[in-house]
Write a protein that holds these residues in place. Structure first.
Motif, PDB file in Angstrom:
ATOM      1  N   ILE A  51       0.927  -1.202  -0.239  1.00 32.34           N
ATOM      2  CA  ILE A  51       0.116  -0.195   0.065  1.00 32.34           C
ATOM      3  C   ILE A  51       0.971   1.108  -0.067  1.00 32.34           C
ATOM      4  O   ILE A  51       0.794   2.054  -0.731  1.00 32.34           O
ATOM      5  N   SER A  52       1.785   1.363   0.833  1.00 34.19           N
ATOM      6  CA  SER A  52       2.528   2.605   0.891  1.00 34.19           C
ATOM      7  C   SER A  52       3.887   2.308   1.590  1.00 34.19           C
ATOM      8  O   SER A  52       4.204   1.158   2.069  1.00 34.19           O
ATOM      9  N   GLN A  53       4.670   3.368   1.254  1.00 38.75           N
ATOM     10  CA  GLN A  53       6.120   3.216   1.868  1.00 38.75           C
ATOM     11  C   GLN A  53       6.503   4.444   2.779  1.00 38.75           C
ATOM     12  O   GLN A  53       5.922   5.495   2.435  1.00 38.75           O
ATOM     13  N   ARG A  54       7.102   4.270   3.945  1.00 39.47           N
ATOM     14  CA  ARG A  54       7.312   5.353   4.856  1.00 39.47           C
ATOM     15  C   ARG A  54       8.855   5.617   4.696  1.00 39.47           C
ATOM     16  O   ARG A  54       9.729   4.815   4.652  1.00 39.47           O
ATOM     17  N   ILE A  55       8.806   7.256   4.545  1.00 37.54           N
ATOM     18  CA  ILE A  55      10.167   7.661   4.686  1.00 37.54           C
ATOM     19  C   ILE A  55      10.894   7.767   5.904  1.00 37.54           C
ATOM     20  O   ILE A  55      10.423   8.313   6.876  1.00 37.54           O
ATOM     21  N   THR A 110      13.335   0.731   2.439  1.00 34.42           N
ATOM     22  CA  THR A 110      12.181   1.604   2.711  1.00 34.42           C
ATOM     23  C   THR A 110      11.149   0.780   3.431  1.00 34.42           C
ATOM     24  O   THR A 110      10.833  -0.347   3.224  1.00 34.42           O
ATOM     25  N   ASN A 111      10.907   1.233   4.591  1.00 32.32           N
ATOM     26  CA  ASN A 111       9.986   0.702   5.323  1.00 32.32           C
ATOM     27  C   ASN A 111       8.483   0.978   4.832  1.00 32.32           C
ATOM     28  O   ASN A 111       8.360   1.523   3.600  1.00 32.32           O
ATOM     29  N   TRP A 112       7.671   0.038   4.836  1.00 34.37           N
ATOM     30  CA  TRP A 112       6.478  -0.023   4.164  1.00 34.37           C
ATOM     31  C   TRP A 112       5.221  -0.582   4.848  1.00 34.37           C
ATOM     32  O   TRP A 112       5.404  -1.150   6.090  1.00 34.37           O
ATOM     33  N   ILE A 113       4.080  -0.366   4.464  1.00 31.44           N
ATOM     34  CA  ILE A 113       2.762  -0.883   4.850  1.00 31.44           C
ATOM     35  C   ILE A 113       2.193  -1.750   3.843  1.00 31.44           C
ATOM     36  O   ILE A 113       1.810  -1.237   2.607  1.00 31.44           O
ATOM     37  N   GLY A 114       1.458  -2.763   4.111  1.00 29.49           N
ATOM     38  CA  GLY A 114       0.684  -3.770   2.971  1.00 29.49           C
ATOM     39  C   GLY A 114      -0.270  -4.269   3.734  1.00 29.49           C
ATOM     40  O   GLY A 114      -0.626  -4.280   4.983  1.00 29.49           O
ATOM     41  N   MET A 115      -1.414  -4.939   2.716  1.00 26.81           N
ATOM     42  CA  MET A 115      -2.649  -5.765   3.413  1.00 26.81           C
ATOM     43  C   MET A 115      -2.356  -7.144   3.218  1.00 26.81           C
ATOM     44  O   MET A 115      -2.056  -7.893   1.798  1.00 26.81           O
ATOM     45  N   VAL A 116      -2.545  -7.976   4.297  1.00 23.12           N
ATOM     46  CA  VAL A 116      -2.758  -9.608   3.941  1.00 23.12           C
ATOM     47  C   VAL A 116      -3.947  -9.973   4.497  1.00 23.12           C
ATOM     48  O   VAL A 116      -4.475  -9.315   5.485  1.00 23.12           O
TER      49      VAL A 116
END
Length: 262
Positions: A59-63, A186-192
């Motif tokens: 979904i997104s990448q955190r800076i 890159t740190n990140w967020i996703g869905m499972v």
């Protein structure tokens, strides 16, 4: 959406709850980079991030940003690396916990550059930042947005952005890959979702989440929060998860990282 927070056990309780939930698409786990760290740092993880879940989308990448105390004798990542090479184990590098993503990403950076530092582990970012501003530790990494006011006020000195490109929030600050090309972190967020979720449900969730990541207003809102929206296919996200699991297992092994608590 109903947000159901499941803190505890290093963040693994939410995974346990989701893995055991009915696979109907109505229980979704918000996973971040720690999701791929757990197999390397927990001996008895009650679930497997590949076997027990079906990926939906990145979904997104955190800076993140690498920062130092103001008097530290380096002004960018290249000079930091030079200083670390000539002063092995003299740099005190703060993390938010042994085995945390901040710890492992820093261990990876120093492995790539063949440098050694002394890690100082904290129970959270707040005490870490207090000690960094006071000069009790030398360097740390963390969320760019959270540290931006301290950077702009001159209380912390930024060295590099931990993404593969520069940030609009600090456009003059180089990305880490400009000094260390292999360090594409890159740190990140996703869905499972639970592994047995039917394929049509997985694809419907993917379609809706990816559509969200293309919304211009949402993209702009996320950028203001130091987040970049991505969106991917389930297969692309699955490969990303597998690649990071292999990476963190290698980093833990090469650096002989032993968790303080299991």
């Amino acid at each position: 959406f109903i947000l159901d927070y499941k803190p505890g056990a290093g963040g693994t309780l939410a995974g346990t709850f989701t893995a055991r939930s009915k696979p109907d698409g109505y229980t979704v786990l918000i996973a971040n980079a720690s999701y791929t760290v757990y197999p390397a740092t927990y001996r008895n993880l009650p679930w497997d991030p590949v076997r027990d879940f079906a990926p939906i989308s990145l979904i997104s990448q955190r800076i993140s940003v690498l920062v130092t105390r103001t008097q530290f004798p380096a002004d960018n990542l290249r000079t930091y690396i030079e200083y670390a090479r000539t002063h092995p184990e003299r740099i005190n590098y703060g993390t938010t916990g042994s085995g945390s993503i901040g710890h492992l990403s820093a261990a990876w950076l120093h492995s790539l550059t063949q440098t050694r530092v002394t890690f100082v582990h904290y129970k959270g970012a707040a005490p870490q930042l207090v000690d960094l501003q006071a000069g009790r530790i030398d360097v740390a990494s963390g969320n760019l947005l959270a540290q931006l006011p301290l950077i702009k006020s001159g209380k912390l000195k930024p060295l590099a952005i931990f993404t593969n490109r520069r940030s609009k929030l600090l456009p003059d600050l180089p990305s880490a890959v400009e000094a260390v090309p292999a360090f594409n972190y890159t740190n990140w967020i996703g869905m499972v979702v639970p592994a047995a979720t039917p394929r049509p449900v997985v694809m419907k969730l993917n379609e809706d989440f990816v559509k969200m990541t293309r919304d211009p207003e949402l993209v702009a809102a996320f950028e203001k929060e130091g987040l970049g929206l991505v969106g991917s296919t389930p297969e692309e996200f699955g490969r990303h998860i597998a690649g990071e699991i292999a990476l963190w297992k290698r980093v833990v092994g090469e650096n002989r990282i032993v968790m303080e608590e299991q």
